[in-house]
Every structure is written in C-alpha cells, then in structure tokens.
Design a protein around this motif. Structure first.
Motif, PDB file in Angstrom:
ATOM      1  N   HIS A 161       0.852  -1.191   0.000  1.00  0.00           N
ATOM      2  CA  HIS A 161       0.000   0.000   0.000  1.00  0.00           C
ATOM      3  C   HIS A 161       0.883   1.235   0.000  1.00  0.00           C
ATOM      4  N   MET A 162       0.438   2.276  -0.663  1.00  0.00           N
ATOM      5  CA  MET A 162       1.105   3.561  -0.598  1.00  0.00           C
ATOM      6  C   MET A 162       0.567   4.305   0.614  1.00  0.00           C
ATOM      7  N   ARG A 163       1.481   4.885   1.387  1.00  0.00           N
ATOM      8  CA  ARG A 163       1.101   5.604   2.606  1.00  0.00           C
ATOM      9  C   ARG A 163       1.913   6.889   2.733  1.00  0.00           C
ATOM     10  N   LEU A 164       1.567   7.698   3.701  1.00  0.00           N
ATOM     11  CA  LEU A 164       2.249   8.969   3.938  1.00  0.00           C
ATOM     12  C   LEU A 164       3.220   8.831   5.110  1.00  0.00           C
ATOM     13  N   TYR A 165       4.467   9.305   4.909  1.00  0.00           N
ATOM     14  CA  TYR A 165       5.495   9.205   5.942  1.00  0.00           C
ATOM     15  C   TYR A 165       6.296  10.506   6.019  1.00  0.00           C
ATOM     16  N   ALA A 166       6.835  10.739   7.216  1.00  0.00           N
ATOM     17  CA  ALA A 166       7.708  11.900   7.416  1.00  0.00           C
ATOM     18  C   ALA A 166       8.624  11.624   8.593  1.00  0.00           C
ATOM     19  N   GLY A 234       9.781  17.095   3.788  1.00  0.00           N
ATOM     20  CA  GLY A 234       8.326  17.138   3.788  1.00  0.00           C
ATOM     21  C   GLY A 234       7.721  15.785   4.062  1.00  0.00           C
ATOM     22  N   ILE A 235       6.461  15.612   3.633  1.00  0.00           N
ATOM     23  CA  ILE A 235       5.710  14.371   3.822  1.00  0.00           C
ATOM     24  C   ILE A 235       5.690  13.627   2.489  1.00  0.00           C
ATOM     25  N   GLY A 236       6.138  12.365   2.511  1.00  0.00           N
ATOM     26  CA  GLY A 236       6.285  11.620   1.276  1.00  0.00           C
ATOM     27  C   GLY A 236       5.276  10.509   1.101  1.00  0.00           C
ATOM     28  N   VAL A 237       4.933  10.251  -0.156  1.00  0.00           N
ATOM     29  CA  VAL A 237       4.098   9.101  -0.516  1.00  0.00           C
ATOM     30  C   VAL A 237       5.047   7.948  -0.825  1.00  0.00           C
ATOM     31  N   LEU A 238       5.006   6.906   0.014  1.00  0.00           N
ATOM     32  CA  LEU A 238       5.951   5.801  -0.108  1.00  0.00           C
ATOM     33  C   LEU A 238       5.247   4.461   0.053  1.00  0.00           C
ATOM     34  N   PRO A 239       5.786   3.396  -0.559  1.00  0.00           N
ATOM     35  CA  PRO A 239       5.219   2.061  -0.358  1.00  0.00           C
ATOM     36  C   PRO A 239       5.517   1.566   1.049  1.00  0.00           C
ATOM     37  N   ASP A 240       4.593   0.806   1.622  1.00  0.00           N
ATOM     38  CA  ASP A 240       4.741   0.401   3.016  1.00  0.00           C
ATOM     39  C   ASP A 240       5.893  -0.557   3.268  1.00  0.00           C
ATOM     40  N   PRO A 254      -2.689   7.939   9.466  1.00  0.00           N
ATOM     41  CA  PRO A 254      -2.657   6.477   9.331  1.00  0.00           C
ATOM     42  C   PRO A 254      -3.919   5.855   8.760  1.00  0.00           C
ATOM     43  N   GLU A 255      -5.025   6.578   8.747  1.00  0.00           N
ATOM     44  CA  GLU A 255      -6.252   6.019   8.171  1.00  0.00           C
ATOM     45  C   GLU A 255      -6.274   6.143   6.646  1.00  0.00           C
ATOM     46  N   PHE A 256      -5.288   6.832   6.098  1.00  0.00           N
ATOM     47  CA  PHE A 256      -5.276   7.124   4.663  1.00  0.00           C
ATOM     48  C   PHE A 256      -4.204   6.282   3.974  1.00  0.00           C
ATOM     49  N   GLU A 257      -4.595   5.473   3.007  1.00  0.00           N
ATOM     50  CA  GLU A 257      -3.655   4.677   2.237  1.00  0.00           C
ATOM     51  C   GLU A 257      -4.278   4.312   0.887  1.00  0.00           C
ATOM     52  N   SER A 258      -3.448   3.826  -0.018  1.00  0.00           N
ATOM     53  CA  SER A 258      -3.945   3.426  -1.336  1.00  0.00           C
ATOM     54  C   SER A 258      -4.661   2.081  -1.241  1.00  0.00           C
ATOM     55  N   ARG A 259      -5.308   1.709  -2.323  1.00  0.00           N
ATOM     56  CA  ARG A 259      -5.881   0.368  -2.400  1.00  0.00           C
ATOM     57  C   ARG A 259      -4.747  -0.655  -2.540  1.00  0.00           C
TER      58      ARG A 259
END
Length: 299
Positions: A161-166, A234-240, A254-259
């Motif tokens: 899943h793609m998620r947001l990390y920083a 910044g905040i990155g879109v990265l694979p889990d 944490p509630e936001f992620e890709s399909r």
C-alpha cells in the motif's frame, strides 16, 4: 547460411563498430571486415552504412539483426536450460524490477542469497519499463501488477500500500496533519505525474492534491522520494515495504492509504525447471514471509 558470419555480423551490429566487435570476438578488425563483406556479397545486400562515427544498420541490416537477435536469445535460453538441468545453482540470473522495490527492498537482502549460493551471478535491472520475458530480455521479474505477457509462470508474492510518511523532526517543526485538509500546509514529496508508476499511487497523489497543496517535490522513483523524506523536506508518498527498514519514519494520517497493489514474480514457462529461478523464487518468498511476520509483530 554461414553461422559464423552471422555471429560476427550480430556482434558488429550490437557494438556498432568493427573494432569493438573484434575485441569481443578476439578477432582483428580486418578479419571482421572481411567476414562482413563476404556476408554482404552472399546476400547481395548492403548491411551497414559506414561513416566516421561508426556503423549504422541499413534497412536490410535491421531485418537481419532482428533475426540474429532472436536466434541469440533462443540460444541463451537453450544454454540456460542445459545448465539448469544440473542440481547446482550457479551462473547468471537476470532480474528485473522497479527502481523502488529493487533498491529499497531487494538489494539489501541479496547478501543472504549470495551467502547461500556464492556462484550465482545476478544482473539486477532496475527500471519501470516492463521487459519482455518470453524474448529473454530478463529471466525473472518482480512487478507491481500481474504480468499480461503470455507463456509466463506467475506467483503473487504480497500486497503493498502507498502511505504517507515523514521524519518526526519535520512534524515537530511543521505540525502533524490531523485531517487531509491540513496537507495544505505541508510540502508533498511524491513521484512526478509523468513517471511510470502504479495507478493506485497516482490516484492517491491526485486525491491529496485536491486539498490545494502549496509546495511539492516530485521525483521519478521512490528511492528519491525516500531520500527527500529522510532529509526532512516534507511528507512523502511511499510504499509500506520501506517502513521496517527505516524505523525512524513516522506514518502520517494512518487512516489514509492506497488500495491494494499486488506484487507478482514471473518467469518464462521454458525456465520452469531452472535451478537458478527456483532458488531466487524460494529466497524472495521466504524473505517476504519473514518481512510480513516482523511487520505483524511490530504493529
């Protein structure tokens, strides 16, 4: 048809130079030139345009090069199958996968594979372009979607899943987003829209951008996105799959992620009995099992 002349022609066409082809074939430039002239005479066709910077294939030369390239690939496949009839795992294995997965997940784990099979020679090709496995552009592929090419054996390895990390330091300075609307106040780091990427990641970025993000940094692969995040930009879109190897990252929203994004391993049907393929497949499967087990234990 003289197979030796075709072999020399293929080397010249591949190198674009009589000298370089001669070096590869351990022949003098004059010997290579004589063989090419003899082949052109036997075909009654000009195969190369000659100029100061090297050789360029003519239309007839392109046709012949397509044929010799296919012959070379089939011969390589035959040699691989002969060698793989033995029980030992050795020789070259050409692996293709994406830049992100190859550099962030696969490459750091390869020492374990070499420790087990020290005579294995891996050619790791990291690119977003899907190589043609049946035409032997590579032996085995790991891709973020099910391969559509025919005559392939496929194995679904996992879902990512793609998620947001920083970095925590970045979030402490700029604030932790509590809602998606708060992304307006942060720099978003992601792959650029022109880069080849999974549709789930592109859709996730498109959704984030609806919240009027003011500052962005785009990179053409996830390795670059990770480096920017690790440097506090910044905040990155990265694979889990990167998170366990970089525990300093903090997940954002944490509630936001890709399909689900399926990850497949694939290789040509004709390499079904390959000991090298089997060794690599089993290694990757075991590493993914260990990865997921560790992931569950830390959540």
């Amino acid at each position: 048809m003289d197979w030796d002349k075709l072999r020399i022609f293929h080397a010249v066409a591949d190198a674009g130079s009589l000298t370089h082809a001669g070096d590869a074939l351990h022949l003098s430039q004059s010997a290579v030139s004589r063989q090419i002239r003899a082949l052109e005479e036997s075909l009654n066709a000009t195969l190369f345009h000659r100029h100061a910077r090297g050789l360029i294939l003519t239309e007839q030369g392109e046709l012949l090069f397509d044929a010799t390239r296919a012959m070379s690939q089939r011969l390589e496949a035959a040699v691989a199958r002969i060698r793989d009839s033995k029980e030992e795992v050795f020789g070259e294995l050409r692996v293709t996968t994406t830049t992100g997965f190859g550099s962030l997940w696969l490459a750091p784990r390869l020492p374990k594979l070499y420790e087990k099979y020290p005579e294995l020679k891996i050619d790791l090709m990291l690119e977003e372009r899907v190589l043609d496995l049946p035409m032997r552009e590579a032996d085995v592929a790991i891709r973020m979607k099910e391969p559509s090419q025919a005559d392939l054996i496929r194995k679904r390895l996992m879902d990512v899943h793609m998620r947001l990390y920083a970095l925590p330091a970045y979030l402490e300075e700029h604030g932790r987003p509590e809602t998606m609307a708060d992304m307006h106040n942060h720099r978003l780091i992601c792959q650029n829209t022109t880069s080849a990427q999974v549709s789930a990641g592109a859709s996730m970025v498109a959704e984030i951008l609806t919240h009027d993000v003011q500052s962005m940094l785009t990179v053409n692969n996830y390795f670059g996105v990770l480096q920017a995040v690790l440097n506090g930009l910044g905040i990155g879109v990265l694979p889990d799959y990167v998170t366990l190897d970089f525990p300093e990252l903090e997940r954002v929203l944490p509630e936001f992620e890709s399909r689900d994004i399926p990850v497949f391993l694939a290789y040509p049907e004709e390499l079904r009995s390959s000991q090298r393929i089997a060794a690599f497949r089993d290694f990757v499967t075991e590493e993914i099992f260990a990865h997921r087990k560790r992931e569950r234990s830390e959540t």
